[in-house]
Structures are given as C-alpha cells and as structure tokens.
Scaffold this motif. Structure first.
Motif, PDB file in Angstrom:
ATOM      1  N   GLY A  57      -6.394   4.750  21.509  1.00 52.20           N
ATOM      2  CA  GLY A  57      -6.618   3.327  21.738  1.00 52.20           C
ATOM      3  C   GLY A  57      -6.893   2.503  20.492  1.00 52.20           C
ATOM      4  O   GLY A  57      -7.255   1.332  20.579  1.00 52.20           O
ATOM      5  N   GLY A  59      -4.851   1.323  18.478  1.00 53.13           N
ATOM      6  CA  GLY A  59      -3.825   0.299  18.258  1.00 53.13           C
ATOM      7  C   GLY A  59      -2.638   0.834  17.480  1.00 53.13           C
ATOM      8  O   GLY A  59      -1.856   0.054  16.919  1.00 53.13           O
ATOM      9  N   LYS A  60      -2.477   2.137  17.467  1.00 55.80           N
ATOM     10  CA  LYS A  60      -1.376   2.757  16.717  1.00 55.80           C
ATOM     11  C   LYS A  60      -0.016   2.260  17.206  1.00 55.80           C
ATOM     12  O   LYS A  60       0.814   1.831  16.415  1.00 55.80           O
ATOM     13  CB  LYS A  60      -1.445   4.295  16.857  1.00 55.80           C
ATOM     14  N   SER A  61       0.202   2.335  18.533  1.00 57.32           N
ATOM     15  CA  SER A  61       1.501   1.926  19.082  1.00 57.32           C
ATOM     16  C   SER A  61       1.757   0.438  18.833  1.00 57.32           C
ATOM     17  O   SER A  61       2.887   0.035  18.548  1.00 57.32           O
ATOM     18  CB  SER A  61       1.564   2.199  20.578  1.00 57.32           C
ATOM     19  N   THR A  62       0.712  -0.359  18.929  1.00 55.58           N
ATOM     20  CA  THR A  62       0.861  -1.796  18.684  1.00 55.58           C
ATOM     21  C   THR A  62       1.314  -2.029  17.244  1.00 55.58           C
ATOM     22  O   THR A  62       2.234  -2.816  16.989  1.00 55.58           O
ATOM     23  CB  THR A  62      -0.488  -2.515  18.947  1.00 55.58           C
ATOM     24  N   SER A  86      -1.229   9.210  24.774  1.00 54.54           N
ATOM     25  CA  SER A  86      -2.051   9.065  25.978  1.00 54.54           C
ATOM     26  C   SER A  86      -1.569   7.869  26.787  1.00 54.54           C
ATOM     27  O   SER A  86      -1.770   7.793  27.979  1.00 54.54           O
ATOM     28  CB  SER A  86      -3.528   8.930  25.616  1.00 54.54           C
ATOM     29  N   SER A  87      -0.907   6.920  26.110  1.00 60.28           N
ATOM     30  CA  SER A  87      -0.283   5.827  26.858  1.00 60.28           C
ATOM     31  C   SER A  87       1.146   5.665  26.342  1.00 60.28           C
ATOM     32  O   SER A  87       1.370   5.669  25.136  1.00 60.28           O
ATOM     33  CB  SER A  87      -1.075   4.546  26.684  1.00 60.28           C
ATOM     34  N   ASP A 200     -10.348  -8.346  14.465  1.00 59.16           N
ATOM     35  CA  ASP A 200     -10.917  -9.526  15.138  1.00 59.16           C
ATOM     36  C   ASP A 200     -12.304  -9.206  15.706  1.00 59.16           C
ATOM     37  O   ASP A 200     -13.048 -10.096  16.087  1.00 59.16           O
ATOM     38  CB  ASP A 200      -9.969 -10.006  16.263  1.00 59.16           C
ATOM     39  N   GLY A 236      -3.724  -6.061  15.628  1.00 65.99           N
ATOM     40  CA  GLY A 236      -2.468  -5.656  16.255  1.00 65.99           C
ATOM     41  C   GLY A 236      -1.949  -6.663  17.270  1.00 65.99           C
ATOM     42  O   GLY A 236      -0.745  -6.897  17.379  1.00 65.99           O
TER      43      GLY A 236
HETATM   44  N1  GTP Z   1      -8.827  -6.878  20.301  1.00 62.41           N
HETATM   45  C1  GTP Z   1      -7.795  -6.191  19.831  1.00 62.41           C
HETATM   46  N2  GTP Z   1      -7.084  -5.399  20.660  1.00 62.41           N
HETATM   47  C2  GTP Z   1      -6.057  -4.695  20.141  1.00 62.41           C
HETATM   48  C3  GTP Z   1      -5.679  -4.798  18.777  1.00 62.41           C
HETATM   49  N3  GTP Z   1      -4.618  -3.985  18.562  1.00 62.41           N
HETATM   50  C4  GTP Z   1      -4.334  -3.397  19.735  1.00 62.41           C
HETATM   51  N4  GTP Z   1      -5.188  -3.828  20.697  1.00 62.41           N
HETATM   52  C5  GTP Z   1      -5.218  -3.399  22.105  1.00 62.41           C
HETATM   53  O1  GTP Z   1      -5.754  -2.094  22.188  1.00 62.41           O
HETATM   54  C6  GTP Z   1      -5.164  -1.373  23.267  1.00 62.41           C
HETATM   55  C7  GTP Z   1      -4.610  -0.028  22.770  1.00 62.41           C
HETATM   56  O2  GTP Z   1      -3.503  -0.262  21.927  1.00 62.41           O
HETATM   57  P1  GTP Z   1      -2.395   0.823  21.634  1.00 62.41           P
HETATM   58  O3  GTP Z   1      -1.496   0.248  20.599  1.00 62.41           O
HETATM   59  O4  GTP Z   1      -1.800   1.309  22.866  1.00 62.41           O
HETATM   60  O5  GTP Z   1      -3.305   1.959  21.001  1.00 62.41           O
HETATM   61  P2  GTP Z   1      -2.885   3.452  20.611  1.00 62.41           P
HETATM   62  O6  GTP Z   1      -3.701   3.810  19.429  1.00 62.41           O
HETATM   63  O7  GTP Z   1      -1.421   3.566  20.478  1.00 62.41           O
HETATM   64  O8  GTP Z   1      -3.395   4.228  21.879  1.00 62.41           O
HETATM   65  P3  GTP Z   1      -3.012   5.733  22.334  1.00 62.41           P
HETATM   66  O9  GTP Z   1      -1.591   5.983  22.020  1.00 62.41           O
HETATM   67  O10 GTP Z   1      -3.314   5.739  23.778  1.00 62.41           O
HETATM   68  O11 GTP Z   1      -3.936   6.612  21.552  1.00 62.41           O
HETATM   69  C8  GTP Z   1      -4.104  -2.287  23.845  1.00 62.41           C
HETATM   70  O12 GTP Z   1      -4.618  -2.906  24.954  1.00 62.41           O
HETATM   71  C9  GTP Z   1      -3.851  -3.275  22.727  1.00 62.41           C
HETATM   72  O13 GTP Z   1      -3.400  -4.530  23.203  1.00 62.41           O
HETATM   73  C10 GTP Z   1      -6.445  -5.665  17.945  1.00 62.41           C
HETATM   74  O14 GTP Z   1      -6.214  -5.788  16.740  1.00 62.41           O
HETATM   75  N5  GTP Z   1      -7.494  -6.327  18.522  1.00 62.41           N
END
Ligand code: GTP
Ligand code: MG
Length: 329
Positions: A57, A59-62, A86-87, A200, A236
C-alpha cells in the motif's frame, strides 16, 4: 511448439499472445523453456530493469503508472512485472484515463502499448527470484526499453528479486511505524533511490531527515564517483514529484552506463545465479543417473539409522555420477 527462433520472431513483431504463451512456459518451467530462454538471451540485455519495492500500500503501483507514462511520452516501450501483488493493476490505474482493463492474474495484457504481467508464484520451481528473472528476460527480448518490477519488500525472496534489478527504488511512506524498521532490515543497502510517497501526509520531512541521518551513519560515499541514493518526495495521487523521480532514475542509468558499472552490477547477479543453475543441473543429472528423490530418501534413512556414513556417501555418489555421465558421451 514451433521452433524457438520463429517463436521469438513473433514475440519481437509485437505478437502479445505469443509473448504471453512464452512467459507461461517459462513460468511453469516447461521443457521447451530452456531453448526459448537461450534464443531470447542475446536480445534481452538492452532493457533497463527497474525494481520498485516497499511495504504493502505504499503507492508502488501508482508510481509505476506515472513512470510508464513518462517513458511512453519519451517514445520508450515499457513493461511491468508485478510479483505477488496484493492488489491487481487495472488499465485505469495504469494510465490514469477512463479505460479500465482488469488485469488478470497469470495473464499478460497489453494496456495502451504497455505490457503488464503479474505473477503469483509462491513456491515456484527453482525459486521466485529465478522465475522472475526468466520472465523478465523473455519480456525484455520482445523489444522493451525498460521493465519495471514491482515487489512488496518484506522477505528474503524480495531482496533476491531486487538483485536482478539494475536500479532499485525503495518506496517508504510517512506515519508508518515500520517504515524506519524496514529501512534497518537491509533496505538501506539495496536502495539506489529512496522515494517518500504520500508526501501529502504529515511526517514526510521528518522521515526524510531520518533517512538522511541513517545514510550518514552508514557512511556517505567519499569518492566523487560513488553513488549516494537520493531521497525524492512524491504524491502518487497527484503525480507531484514524479518528474524528480524520473530524473533521478535517468541520472542513475547514466551513472551505471559509465565505467562498466552496469556490467559489474549484472556480473554480481549472474555469479549467484550461475551457481544456482549449476546446482540445479547437477541435481537433475543425478536423477537421470539413478540418484533421484527415492534414492535420496533411502540414503537419508540409512544415514539416520547409522548404517551409512554421509561423509563417504557423497564422494561415492559424485564419483558414480561423473563416471556414468562419461559413459554416455
Ligand atoms: N494520500 C495519498 N494516497 C496515495 C498516494 N499514492 C498512492 N496513494 C493511495 O494509496 C493506495 C495504495 O496505492 P497502490 O499504488 O496500490 O500501492 P501499492 O504499493 O502498489 O500496494 P500493493 O501493491 O498492494 O502493495 C491507493 O488507494 C492509492 O490511491 C499519495 O501520495 N498520497
Ligand atoms: Mg501494487
């Protein structure tokens, strides 16, 4: 299967279904995969391998979605390999537009010119890192300029995956107690670039200070030519700071391109990998010559009962193995 060179020619011509099949063959350790990998090998070196790791979570994928867009804007071809996500990725998330293509686990999808493949490979044959490396090689051979490898950074497997990346980006977020904890668990050494995402949120500046002070504890590189991992802050959800991240990756790639550094990095990876491949080949060969799983079980039983001495058994087995290999030639 069609001949490997024809298969690879199709992959290079942009045949996504052929690539998807090749990736599955390699992932399943199919008998054809060795020849396929061998044919892909000379064409797979050019692509930059970018590892992105961090807690679930973070924000890697973002961030990956923003980065692939940045490459696309440059006219470069990108692919994403998500290891045990995981997502899942969606087309909408990937490109920030209204198209939503649900990415299916275990399939390879082309989303607006970008290949996306996720792998759920716990307990994979020969190990997760090996399979990931092979999948990346096949995708790279399709003519991609950059392959982004997303992994959740927790265990040893993930650290192994990071080794196959030319550039490793470690994503941390403020306000998580375990962020600094995970930094301590060896992440400090593997990061080429630190990203503080969710900047943020409160605590981004404090986290930045913590990383910088840890870096100074580890020791700031003294030589002019050494790389010191920069710390980049991003949001992200808005894309803020992604330009800085993209620039940092560019600087790192340029740095790697000089003085044989990229080759040295890959050499370190291959040293380990070749040893594993050799070990695997020897075990297979042993099986062919009657030292398979069943015999190993019997030997284990005899050693446990004290009727066989393992220190004499191994030299005897290796001798038998090499003699029977010679006879076959
Ligand atoms: N507030 C905030 N939310 C963010 C930011 N970047 C991403 N998110 C949110 O965080 C959540 C997880 O983002 P992902 O990009 O799925 O994270 P991930 O690391 O790929 O997650 P996994 O693959 O499940 O480990 C999403 O709801 C995004 O919209 C940010 O900079 N600020
Ligand atoms: Mg993700």
């Amino acid at each position: 299967m069609m001949p490997a060179d024809e298969f690879v020619a199709r992959i290079r011509s942009g045949d996504v279904r052929a690539l998807a099949r090749a990736v599955s063959l390699v992932e399943n350790g199919a008998p054809e995969s060795r020849e396929l990998l061998s044919t892909c090998f000379p064409m797979s070196r050019r692509a930059l391998r970018l590892g992105i790791t961090g807690v679930p979570g973070a924000g890697k994928s973002t961030l990956v979605s923003h980065l692939v867009q940045a490459w696309r804007a440059e006219g470069s071809k990108a692919a994403v390999v998500a290891v045990d996500p995981s997502s899942p990725f969606t087309g909408g998330a990937l490109l920030g537009d209204r198209i939503r293509i649900q990415e299916r686990a275990g399939s390879l999808d082309e989303i607006n010119g970008i290949y996306v493949r996720s792998m759920a490979t716990r307990g994979a044959l020969g190990g997760l890192a090996e399979t990931t490396g092979e999948v990346v090689d096949v995708i790279a051979a399709s003519g991609r300029d950059v392959i982004l490898i997303e992994t959740v950074g927790v265990g040893q497997d993930e650290v192994e995956i990071v080794r196959l990346a030319d550039v490793t980006v470690v994503v941390v977020v403020p306000g998580m107690g375990d962020a600094v904890q995970s930094l301590k668990a060896g992440i400090m050494e593997i990061a080429d670039i630190f990203v503080i995402n969710k900047a943020d949120r409160e605590g981004a500046d404090r986290l930045e200070k913590e990383i910088l002070s840890m870096q100074s504890l580890v020791g700031v590189p003294v030589a002019v030519n050494q790389w010191s991992a920069p710390v980049v802050k991003t949001v992200g959800t808005t894309g803020e700071g992604v330009e800085d991240l993209f620039a940092a990756i560019g600087r790192r790639s340029q740095w790697l391109a000089q003085e044989g550094r990229l080759t040295a990095r890959r050499e370190a990876f291959w040293r380990n990998r070749i040893e594993k491949m050799l070990r695997e080949a020897l075990i297979n060969e042993a099986g062919v010559h009657g030292i398979g799983q069943q015999e190993m079980g019997e030997y284990a039983e005899q050693v446990a009962m004290g009727t066989v001495d393992p220190y004499q058994l191994i030299p005897a087995l290796t001798k038998r193995l090499f003699n029977s290999s010679k006879e076959l030639q």
